[in-house]
Design an enzyme around this catalytic site. Structure first.
Site, PDB file in Angstrom:
ATOM      1  CG  HIS A 135      -1.359   1.342   1.678  1.00 30.99           C
ATOM      2  ND1 HIS A 135      -0.795   2.053   2.721  1.00 30.99           N
ATOM      3  CD2 HIS A 135      -2.332   2.145   1.171  1.00 30.99           C
ATOM      4  CE1 HIS A 135      -1.415   3.210   2.850  1.00 30.99           C
ATOM      5  NE2 HIS A 135      -2.343   3.296   1.922  1.00 30.99           N
ATOM      6  CG  ASN A 137      -2.468   7.882   0.809  1.00 34.15           C
ATOM      7  OD1 ASN A 137      -2.493   8.301   1.959  1.00 34.15           O
ATOM      8  ND2 ASN A 137      -3.054   8.509  -0.180  1.00 34.15           N
ATOM      9  CG  HIS A 198     -10.517  -7.240  15.670  1.00 31.23           C
ATOM     10  ND1 HIS A 198     -10.375  -6.219  14.766  1.00 31.23           N
ATOM     11  CD2 HIS A 198     -10.593  -8.359  14.919  1.00 31.23           C
ATOM     12  CE1 HIS A 198     -10.386  -6.700  13.539  1.00 31.23           C
ATOM     13  NE2 HIS A 198     -10.513  -7.994  13.603  1.00 31.23           N
ATOM     14  N   GLY A 282     -18.504   9.357  -0.445  1.00 29.27           N
ATOM     15  CA  GLY A 282     -17.475   9.251  -1.482  1.00 29.27           C
ATOM     16  C   GLY A 282     -17.860   8.188  -2.497  1.00 29.27           C
ATOM     17  CG  ASN A 283     -16.549   6.369  -6.887  1.00 32.01           C
ATOM     18  OD1 ASN A 283     -17.097   5.289  -6.694  1.00 32.01           O
ATOM     19  ND2 ASN A 283     -16.032   6.707  -8.041  1.00 32.01           N
TER      20      ASN A 283
END
Lengths: 298, 298
Positions: A135, A137, A198, A282-283
């Site tokens: 990932h 960003n 969790h 959002g989309n």
């Protein structure tokens, strides 16, 4: 008047430069990933003889916001290939007004809730269980103040120590070139953020995560953010090449699917961008492009 | 003193009867589902020649809560079979104290935050894309007041009108035997609850959902809750038998995996029990047993 006009021009120019950079980085990443698709040979290519080397497909979307004249939008680039089982690279540039409740949590937004945001967001889920998922960003946000944020983290199915070392070394080099304090801080932030509470376990082997970066020197912060993108563009294809030709077993694949299940849990339960995006209309297609093509729970 | 003792005995007796019923229902459901495993024949059995007819495996867990002498726990029953790709049936009986924040949302808990809760929860993900997935849950909660809750909803990969009609008719019959107002109310509640807001679509074809049911007649409410369980035990195996021998295609399977992806989105983003359980340190294995063995996102 001249001062205000200059400030306005500078702000506009900076937004344009940030937006252009995210687009340029997207183009470079997509080209690099398509080259990896072409490079696959041997057994792993043969077992996918019916699947041609992947190519990105682009879809543009517009943000819906009746309150804003130019709400902006984005472009999703998605590829289903032989090496990349599913990879999404989104760029978007949006502007609007934060809701009252959300504005309280955002620097500079309480007085003036208008915002402008541009960024690139990438998630790659790989066919081979030996190639780590990843990932990345980075983003630039402008309210009454402005800052950069982003990061990248590696999500192997089973940890490979050399990959972890080399990925962190690449992120550290990008950090160290700008501030020796960045890597320790941003690595710790990633460890804290990419944690599945969790389950009591980390999502992957970490990387870096940073937000609200505003050192007072916009040029330096932008240069750092570009270097994070370049470091990713350099190290990730290296790791893919290292493993993409190795054979794998059905047990390897099953383990990869369960790890992807954990990735889904993190993204839907904890990921700030996902939860915020979905709850503010959002989309969903773009926001949930991060979800794996296939995931399992035992 | 006698009055208090009688009240205490009555409360204890009711808890025991509810708990026993959930266990009995669990046993009956598991037996019925194992019979379905044995009944599979023909092509769909042959292609799973290596997989024996499924049998439930049970795992008991204890709730961790240092503040309570007997925090309780539960038993997970899970089966991976030929007809049921993955089915989990949990029963649990727990007691403790609600956290301050949560107590405010719960009837009767603000004055006294102690609670006792017992219930059964079931999710079935089926191998055949022609056999609908299903969820059923009923529970009894005791605070300073007490109530029943639960419901069942059907989640086909592609809707089959006869299945939808017959499933709803079964739930309606259970409701109508107790109160003609129940079905319209509880059907609407299910439609509202089992809705994936960010997708703007229903999770499945609905069913019934009810909560805080306390008509003032405990025996009647308990009888209704039992009838919901019995209605499920009758109609669901009927629907499974109707479809389990039909052949399916790879495209059918792919569609089923994407629908399961939506199910995952609902459970992690919206399901009250899942979110509450995970955020209050519940047993993640039991809470997330509802997640499918395999799910996909295009």
């Amino acid at each position: 008047m001249t001062d205000t006009a200059d400030t306005h021009d500078l702000a506009t120019e900076r937004k344009q430069r940030a937006e252009s950079w995210f687009r340029e980085l997207r183009d470079d990443i997509c080209a690099a990933f398509e080259r990896l698709e072409d490079e696959l040979s041997g057994e792993n290519a043969e077992r996918l003889a019916d699947t041609p080397p992947g190519r990105f497909e682009r879809r543009t979307w517009r943000r819906q916001d009746p309150e804003v004249e130019e709400p902006g939008g984005g472009t999703m680039s998605i590829m289903h290939g032989r090496v990349f089982e599913k990879v999404g690279v989104n760029i978007s540039t949006v502007q609007g007004r934060f809701s009252e409740g959300f504005a309280k949590e955002i620097p500079g937004a309480e007085a003036d809730p208008t915002f402008w945001a541009s960024g690139i967001s990438l998630v790659a889920h790989m066919r081979s269980p030996h190639v780590p998922a990843v990932h990345m960003n980075t983003r630039h946000i402008v309210t009454a103040t402005s800052w950069f944020g982003g990061g990248s983290d590696l999500n192997p199915s089973r940890e490979d120590e050399a990959d972890t070392r080399d990925f962190h070394a690449a992120m550290q080099a990008a950090c160290d070139a700008h501030d020796p304090g960045y890597y320790p801080r941003f690595k710790a932030w990633a460890d804290d953020y990419f944690f599945i509470k969790h389950r009591g376990e980390a999502r992957g082997v970490g990387g870096i995560f940073y937000d609200y970066l505003d050192s007072g020197d916009w040029e330096a912060d932008f240069a750092f953010t570009r270097d994070v993108g370049k470091a990713f563009l350099d190290i990730y294809p290296t790791l893919v090449r290292r493993h993409m030709h190795k054979p794998w077993t059905e047990a390897d694949r099953q383990h990869q699917l369960f790890r992807r299940g954990r990735y889904v849990e993190f993204n839907l339960l904890y990921d700030r961008g996902t939860r915020f995006g979905l709850q503010t209309g959002g989309n969903p297609e773009a926001i949930l492009m991060s979800l794996p093509p296939l995931a399992g729970w035992p």
